[in-house]
Design an enzyme around this catalytic site. Structure first.
Site, PDB file in Angstrom:
ATOM      1  N   LYS A 178      -0.790 -15.373 -24.408  1.00  0.00           N
ATOM      2  CA  LYS A 178      -0.144 -16.682 -24.303  1.00  0.00           C
ATOM      3  C   LYS A 178      -1.196 -17.733 -23.979  1.00  0.00           C
ATOM      4  CE  LYS A 178       1.383 -19.371 -21.234  1.00  0.00           C
ATOM      5  NZ  LYS A 178       1.094 -20.714 -21.736  1.00  0.00           N
ATOM      6  N   GLY A 231      -6.814 -19.239 -14.856  1.00  0.00           N
ATOM      7  CA  GLY A 231      -6.230 -20.553 -14.610  1.00  0.00           C
ATOM      8  C   GLY A 231      -6.398 -20.950 -13.158  1.00  0.00           C
ATOM      9  N   GLU A 253      -8.665 -14.727 -12.741  1.00  0.00           N
ATOM     10  CA  GLU A 253      -9.888 -15.537 -12.816  1.00  0.00           C
ATOM     11  C   GLU A 253      -9.476 -16.967 -12.511  1.00  0.00           C
ATOM     12  OE1 GLU A 253     -12.778 -14.473 -12.997  1.00  0.00           O
ATOM     13  OE2 GLU A 253     -12.601 -12.474 -13.834  1.00  0.00           O
ATOM     14  N   CYS A 287     -14.343 -23.651 -14.559  1.00  0.00           N
ATOM     15  CA  CYS A 287     -14.082 -22.980 -13.280  1.00  0.00           C
ATOM     16  C   CYS A 287     -15.373 -22.843 -12.491  1.00  0.00           C
ATOM     17  CB  CYS A 287     -13.508 -21.597 -13.537  1.00  0.00           C
ATOM     18  SG  CYS A 287     -14.518 -20.634 -14.666  1.00  0.00           S
ATOM     19  N   GLU A 386     -11.128 -28.447  -6.078  1.00  0.00           N
ATOM     20  CA  GLU A 386     -11.647 -28.384  -7.444  1.00  0.00           C
ATOM     21  C   GLU A 386     -11.170 -29.629  -8.196  1.00  0.00           C
ATOM     22  OE1 GLU A 386      -9.879 -25.462 -10.060  1.00  0.00           O
ATOM     23  OE2 GLU A 386     -11.875 -24.925 -10.788  1.00  0.00           O
TER      24      GLU A 386
HETATM   25  P1  NAP Z   1      -3.099 -23.443 -15.097  1.00  0.00           P
HETATM   26  O1  NAP Z   1      -2.296 -24.666 -15.036  1.00  0.00           O
HETATM   27  O2  NAP Z   1      -3.082 -22.526 -13.934  1.00  0.00           O
HETATM   28  O3  NAP Z   1      -2.651 -22.694 -16.428  1.00  0.00           O
HETATM   29  C1  NAP Z   1      -3.292 -21.519 -16.891  1.00  0.00           C
HETATM   30  C2  NAP Z   1      -2.359 -20.792 -17.835  1.00  0.00           C
HETATM   31  O4  NAP Z   1      -1.221 -20.350 -17.103  1.00  0.00           O
HETATM   32  C3  NAP Z   1      -1.808 -21.664 -18.972  1.00  0.00           C
HETATM   33  O5  NAP Z   1      -1.602 -20.863 -20.115  1.00  0.00           O
HETATM   34  C4  NAP Z   1      -0.461 -22.102 -18.404  1.00  0.00           C
HETATM   35  O6  NAP Z   1       0.455 -22.485 -19.403  1.00  0.00           O
HETATM   36  C5  NAP Z   1      -0.029 -20.826 -17.710  1.00  0.00           C
HETATM   37  N1  NAP Z   1       0.986 -20.992 -16.672  1.00  0.00           N
HETATM   38  C6  NAP Z   1       1.355 -22.116 -16.014  1.00  0.00           C
HETATM   39  N2  NAP Z   1       2.362 -21.836 -15.139  1.00  0.00           N
HETATM   40  C7  NAP Z   1       2.616 -20.510 -15.254  1.00  0.00           C
HETATM   41  C8  NAP Z   1       3.517 -19.614 -14.615  1.00  0.00           C
HETATM   42  N3  NAP Z   1       4.363 -20.012 -13.667  1.00  0.00           N
HETATM   43  N4  NAP Z   1       3.493 -18.314 -14.975  1.00  0.00           N
HETATM   44  C9  NAP Z   1       2.625 -17.858 -15.911  1.00  0.00           C
HETATM   45  N5  NAP Z   1       1.750 -18.665 -16.569  1.00  0.00           N
HETATM   46  C10 NAP Z   1       1.740 -19.967 -16.227  1.00  0.00           C
HETATM   47  O7  NAP Z   1      -4.646 -23.737 -15.344  1.00  0.00           O
HETATM   48  P2  NAP Z   1      -5.273 -24.744 -16.366  1.00  0.00           P
HETATM   49  O8  NAP Z   1      -5.009 -26.120 -15.855  1.00  0.00           O
HETATM   50  O9  NAP Z   1      -4.868 -24.394 -17.754  1.00  0.00           O
HETATM   51  O10 NAP Z   1      -6.815 -24.377 -16.235  1.00  0.00           O
HETATM   52  C11 NAP Z   1      -7.620 -24.899 -15.260  1.00  0.00           C
HETATM   53  C12 NAP Z   1      -7.825 -23.913 -14.131  1.00  0.00           C
HETATM   54  O11 NAP Z   1      -8.294 -22.686 -14.654  1.00  0.00           O
HETATM   55  C13 NAP Z   1      -8.882 -24.370 -13.162  1.00  0.00           C
HETATM   56  O12 NAP Z   1      -8.445 -24.128 -11.855  1.00  0.00           O
HETATM   57  C14 NAP Z   1     -10.063 -23.485 -13.493  1.00  0.00           C
HETATM   58  O13 NAP Z   1     -10.964 -23.299 -12.438  1.00  0.00           O
HETATM   59  C15 NAP Z   1      -9.399 -22.223 -13.890  1.00  0.00           C
HETATM   60  N6  NAP Z   1     -10.281 -21.411 -14.726  1.00  0.00           N
HETATM   61  C16 NAP Z   1     -10.827 -20.264 -14.211  1.00  0.00           C
HETATM   62  C17 NAP Z   1     -11.717 -19.519 -14.974  1.00  0.00           C
HETATM   63  C18 NAP Z   1     -12.372 -18.272 -14.434  1.00  0.00           C
HETATM   64  O14 NAP Z   1     -12.875 -17.475 -15.223  1.00  0.00           O
HETATM   65  N7  NAP Z   1     -12.407 -18.056 -13.126  1.00  0.00           N
HETATM   66  C19 NAP Z   1     -12.022 -19.932 -16.264  1.00  0.00           C
HETATM   67  C20 NAP Z   1     -11.450 -21.102 -16.744  1.00  0.00           C
HETATM   68  C21 NAP Z   1     -10.567 -21.826 -15.968  1.00  0.00           C
HETATM   69  P3  NAP Z   1       0.670 -24.048 -19.736  1.00  0.00           P
HETATM   70  O15 NAP Z   1      -0.679 -24.676 -19.775  1.00  0.00           O
HETATM   71  O16 NAP Z   1       1.332 -23.995 -21.056  1.00  0.00           O
HETATM   72  O17 NAP Z   1       1.517 -24.581 -18.635  1.00  0.00           O
END
Ligand code: NAP
Length: 482
Positions: A178, A231, A253, A287, A386
């Site tokens: 997804k 995320g 992650e 991230c 962050e």
């Molecule tokens: P996010 O809002 O947490 O979303 C990540 C993914 O989870 C998206 O596909 C999102 O879908 C989905 N999601 C949202 N709510 C959910 C729920 N209740 N249950 C299951 N899935 C759900 O993160 P983001 O804004 O896309 O990405 C930024 C974050 O990712 C930052 O904090 C960054 O540090 C972190 N990140 C970490 C790494 C690592 O390797 N450590 C790498 C890259 C990014 P929708 O977007 O469709 O809502």
């Protein structure tokens, strides 16, 4: 370029509309115009995808019965197919996310390399003989888990999906991906690549949809054996709770607040180049962004001046602008969040050394200028939270012990950088850092061969390298009384 790629869900080897007929519209962050409309999966579609993956994982299925080296060949074939589509995926990613083609191209190349790396692993997952007492043969094998779920974020949509898909497939699992509903397009190319590579139906499924709908349905689905979530820390906790309902394993992650520690003997030109890259690449939406610069007071002014010079001469531009070195942030609301952090920083006492607002020269797009904040202390909001945008917080220290304390004083623990010409100092500081990854004299860097992940609230488990093979297999012990 108009979008002409796939727009349907990919379930059980078929391209299908969402059961409820819902769609997602994606906007190009540089032009603010509609770029594509794709199907939006809900719980029903997720259930269909998990059932297809479950059937494809069953004992006796084509995928389960396939020899490991043939499975490896299939992963190579997926890498070939992605390589064939590299230019197209690069442009799509550029329009969907806003990143420059150079950045998007690196993402696609990393996926190709990752699939080739894990193609090599497919026939090298071995078990062990256990020396037990008596007349027995006792051994442990490593088996696939079954259906694995992959929930990817919007900042590296193609790469972060492929990073876990490749090892999951190499180990014989079947998958449901997804992507983020903000950037759903590149993930659909995994369906095309699976088709092209002759991967059996149901082994790869792609279901763009909302996080709270499709994402949560996937994480809490009883047919899923493992969830890889990339995320935010906040949503990661929810995913962990959803998965816990079925005692499903998770790899998380999550976020970061990466420190770059610059000791007084560092090569300041090299450090300025690396630190600039480590915070302004991908418009800081990483991230592992080096968002905290911890610099020795003796060299702080000189280093900050070099970074500011680079920041002020970074050309901003849209995804298709060849000269651009930094694109817009992903959406208007995210731009507002980043600007809000900058003003919180100023209110708490930080000084804007450069940037500090949007690019007024642009008529459209969510362009935030590369921003450097000085006079930051580690207790300020801009040092603790962050920001996920092009904002560097500069914190000075007076001795190495203090630098280590500042670096470790964070809720996160993903990647830390050290800049020094002293090899012994680098080892000593690396030893003391409570981080999953440490990089000396370059930032950031990772390879398919090396473990990726963090401590504390940066996550749980590791991706990449041999570690991922352990994450995507489970031990089975067999005892034979002879
Ligand atoms: P996010 O809002 O947490 O979303 C990540 C993914 O989870 C998206 O596909 C999102 O879908 C989905 N999601 C949202 N709510 C959910 C729920 N209740 N249950 C299951 N899935 C759900 O993160 P983001 O804004 O896309 O990405 C930024 C974050 O990712 C930052 O904090 C960054 O540090 C972190 N990140 C970490 C790494 C690592 O390797 N450590 C790498 C890259 C990014 P929708 O977007 O469709 O809502």
């Amino acid at each position: 370029m108009e979008y002409s790629g796939p727009t349907s869900l990919y379930i059980d080897g078929e391209w299908v509309d969402a059961a409820a007929g819902e769609t997602i519209e994606t906007v190009d962050p540089a032009t603010e115009e509609l770029y594509a409309t794709v199907a939006r999966a809900d719980e029903e579609d997720v259930d269909a995808a998990v059932q297809a993956a479950d059937a494809a994982a069953e004992y006796g299925s084509e995928w389960r019965s396939m020899g490991p080296s043939e499975r490896g060949q299939k992963l190579h074939a997926m890498a070939d197919a992605i390589e064939e589509m590299k230019d197209e995926i690069t442009l799509v990613e550029s329009h969907d996310n806003g990143k420059t083609p150079f950045e998007a191209g690196m993402e696609v190349q990393m996926v190709i390399d990752t699939f080739r790396y894990y193609a090599g692993w497919a026939d090298k997952v071995t078990g062990q003989y256990n020396p037990v007492p008596g007349e027995r043969v006792n051994f442990t094998t490593r088996e696939p888990l079954g259906v694995t779920a992959h929930i990817a974020p919007w900042n590296y949509p193609f790469q972060l999906a492929g990073r876990s898909l490749a090892p999951a497939l190499a180990c014989g699992n079947t998958t449901v991906l997804k992507p983020s509903s903000q950037t759903p397009l590149s993930a659909l190319y995994y369906g095309l690549a699976a088709d092209e590579a002759g991967i059996p139906d149901g082994v790869v499924n792609v279901v763009p949809g909302s996080g709270s709908g499709a994402g949560s349905a996937l994480a809490s689905h009883p047919g899923v054996e493992h969830v890889t979530f990339t995320g935010s820390t906040e949503i990661g906790k929810q995913v962990m709770a959803d998965a816990a309902q079925n005692v499903t394993g998770v790899t998380l992650e999550l976020g970061g607040k990466g420190p770059n520690i610059v000791l007084p003997d560092a090569d300041l030109d090299a450090a300025a180049k690396g630190i600039h890259y480590g915070i302004f690449m991908n418009a800081g939406q990483m991230c592992w962004a080096g968002s905290r610069l911890l610099v020795h007071e003796d060299v702080a002014d000189e280093l900050v001046e070099k970074i500011v010079q680079r920041a002020e001469s970074t050309p901003l531009g849209s995804g298709i602008d060849d000269d651009a070195r930094m694109g817009p942030v992903v959406s208007e609301s995210h731009m507002e969040d980043v600007l809000e952090y900058i003003s919180i920083g100023e209110n708490e006492g930080a000084t804007v050394a450069c940037g500090g607002g949007v690019d007024e020269a642009k008529d459209t797009g969510y362009f935030v200028r590369p921003t450097v904040l000085t006079d930051v202390t580690n207790d300020m909001t801009v040092a603790r939270e962050e920001i996920f945008g092009p904002v560097l917080s500069v914190i000075e220290f007076s001795d190495t012990e203090e630098a280590v304390e500042l670096a470790n004083d964070s809720p996160y623990g993903l990647l830390a950088g050290i800049w020094t010409q002293g090899l012994s100092k680098a080892h000593r500081v690396a030893d003391r850092l409570d981080y999953g990854m440490v990089s000396v004299n370059e930032y950031p860097v990772t390879f398919p061969q090396t473990p990726f992940g963090g401590t504390k609230q940066s996550g749980h488990g590791r991706e990449q390298g041999e570690e991922a093979v352990r994450e995507f297999t489970q031990a089975k012990n067999v005892n034979i009384n002879i």
